[in-house]
Design a protein around this motif. Sequence first.
Motif, PDB file in Angstrom:
ATOM      1  N   ILE A  29       0.833  -1.204   0.000  1.00 24.51           N
ATOM      2  CA  ILE A  29       0.000   0.000   0.000  1.00 24.51           C
ATOM      3  C   ILE A  29       0.868   1.254   0.000  1.00 24.51           C
ATOM      4  CG2 ILE A  29      -1.665   1.345   1.350  1.00 24.51           C
ATOM      5  CD1 ILE A  29      -2.790  -1.372   2.336  1.00 24.51           C
ATOM      6  N   LYS A  30       1.957   1.221   0.760  1.00 24.05           N
ATOM      7  CA  LYS A  30       2.821   2.400   0.857  1.00 24.05           C
ATOM      8  C   LYS A  30       3.666   2.625  -0.393  1.00 24.05           C
ATOM      9  CE  LYS A  30       3.388   2.908   5.866  1.00 24.05           C
ATOM     10  NZ  LYS A  30       4.372   2.952   6.971  1.00 24.05           N
TER      11      LYS A  30
ATOM     12  N   THR B  85       3.845   3.799  -3.443  1.00 25.95           N
ATOM     13  CA  THR B  85       3.047   4.609  -4.372  1.00 25.95           C
ATOM     14  C   THR B  85       3.927   5.524  -5.224  1.00 25.95           C
ATOM     15  OG1 THR B  85       2.747   6.297  -2.641  1.00 25.95           O
ATOM     16  CG2 THR B  85       1.029   4.602  -2.866  1.00 25.95           C
TER      17      THR B  85
ATOM     18  N   SER C 268      -1.944   3.338   6.809  1.00 28.73           N
ATOM     19  CA  SER C 268      -1.390   3.307   5.445  1.00 28.73           C
ATOM     20  C   SER C 268      -2.495   3.520   4.417  1.00 28.73           C
ATOM     21  CB  SER C 268      -0.656   1.979   5.188  1.00 28.73           C
ATOM     22  OG  SER C 268      -1.556   0.893   5.044  1.00 28.73           O
TER      23      SER C 268
ATOM     24  N   SER D 105      -2.577   6.912   2.179  1.00 29.30           N
ATOM     25  CA  SER D 105      -2.281   6.661   0.773  1.00 29.30           C
ATOM     26  C   SER D 105      -2.767   7.831  -0.088  1.00 29.30           C
ATOM     27  CB  SER D 105      -2.958   5.376   0.289  1.00 29.30           C
ATOM     28  OG  SER D 105      -2.811   5.230  -1.112  1.00 29.30           O
TER      29      SER D 105
ATOM     30  N   VAL E 115      -8.134   3.722  -1.973  1.00 33.41           N
ATOM     31  CA  VAL E 115      -7.968   2.297  -1.696  1.00 33.41           C
ATOM     32  C   VAL E 115      -9.358   1.669  -1.632  1.00 33.41           C
ATOM     33  CG1 VAL E 115      -7.052   0.558  -0.124  1.00 33.41           C
ATOM     34  CG2 VAL E 115      -5.849   2.745  -0.400  1.00 33.41           C
TER      35      VAL E 115
ATOM     36  N   GLU F 237      -5.506  13.334  -4.556  1.00 30.58           N
ATOM     37  CA  GLU F 237      -4.723  13.271  -3.321  1.00 30.58           C
ATOM     38  C   GLU F 237      -5.094  14.415  -2.382  1.00 30.58           C
ATOM     39  OE1 GLU F 237      -0.069  13.367  -1.730  1.00 30.58           O
ATOM     40  OE2 GLU F 237      -0.493  13.161  -3.878  1.00 30.58           O
TER      41      GLU F 237
END
Length: 273
Positions: free
Chosen positions: A57-58, A60, A106, A110, A114, A221
């Motif tokens: 997940i981290k 990116t 996480s 992110s 997710v 984001e």
Amino acid sequence: MPYKLFSKKFLTIATQRCMSQYTKTELSNGIKTITMCDTKTRNSLSINMMGDLIKNIKDTNNTDLRVIIITSEGPVFSAGHNLKEIAQDPLKQRTCFNLASELMFSIIDSPVPVIAKVDGVAAAAGCQLVAQCDIAVCTDRSKFSTPGANFGIFCSTPGIALARCVNKMATLHMLLAGLPVSAEEAKNIGLVTQVCKPEMLDEYLQVICTAITTKSRDVIELGKRFYYKQIQYDIRKAYELGADKMVDNLQIPDCQEGIKSFIEKRKPQWSKK
């Protein structure tokens, strides 16, 4: 899987795959699918499983990444923590629950959405994982539960995620009674976004992923980070912060490009980080 979901005109990058004992990952066309594959333990959130999930997940850094999907093999999405692993060892217990918190953060931290893709049973910390995702879709045969009290370990940490997406009485019903809720009930109480027939699940995911991948990663984001920030405040403070964030948003090059493309009646050309 994402490779099968999208028509050829969308497949603009090579598919990347990685596999361990606990997870399989695939990155294609901006969508990373993380598949839990430890079916022998019903995809339990063991220390190793959570370590794999956190790492994936981290990760990116790929500027093409737009969406992360968490799914599983077998009839159980995840049965929760591996009780055999933590039953007698206080050090492992602390490690396990610290990692569980890191896993949840996480997802929150992110920069891309997710999504939980559930086809089966999500229990205890497995249910927590679903509740913590930004979006969750499931099949109509899926079930969700927090049955820890049945075994003498109350689902305190799963209740944290549940309480932030489900109303009080539904949350406490799940935590206190320990009874499973159906997929349709899960949708009605806000635990999942959509319920589909198994054969329609990938199609519905395609709709969501296409909608996200056609947007600016910078803007998504910014919006996701602000959402998780503003829900910590009362409404007056949230609106004050929101006004500032809207002004910040307008300074982003992709926002300026988006407004320009709207005026010029054309598709925006988003930048890459």
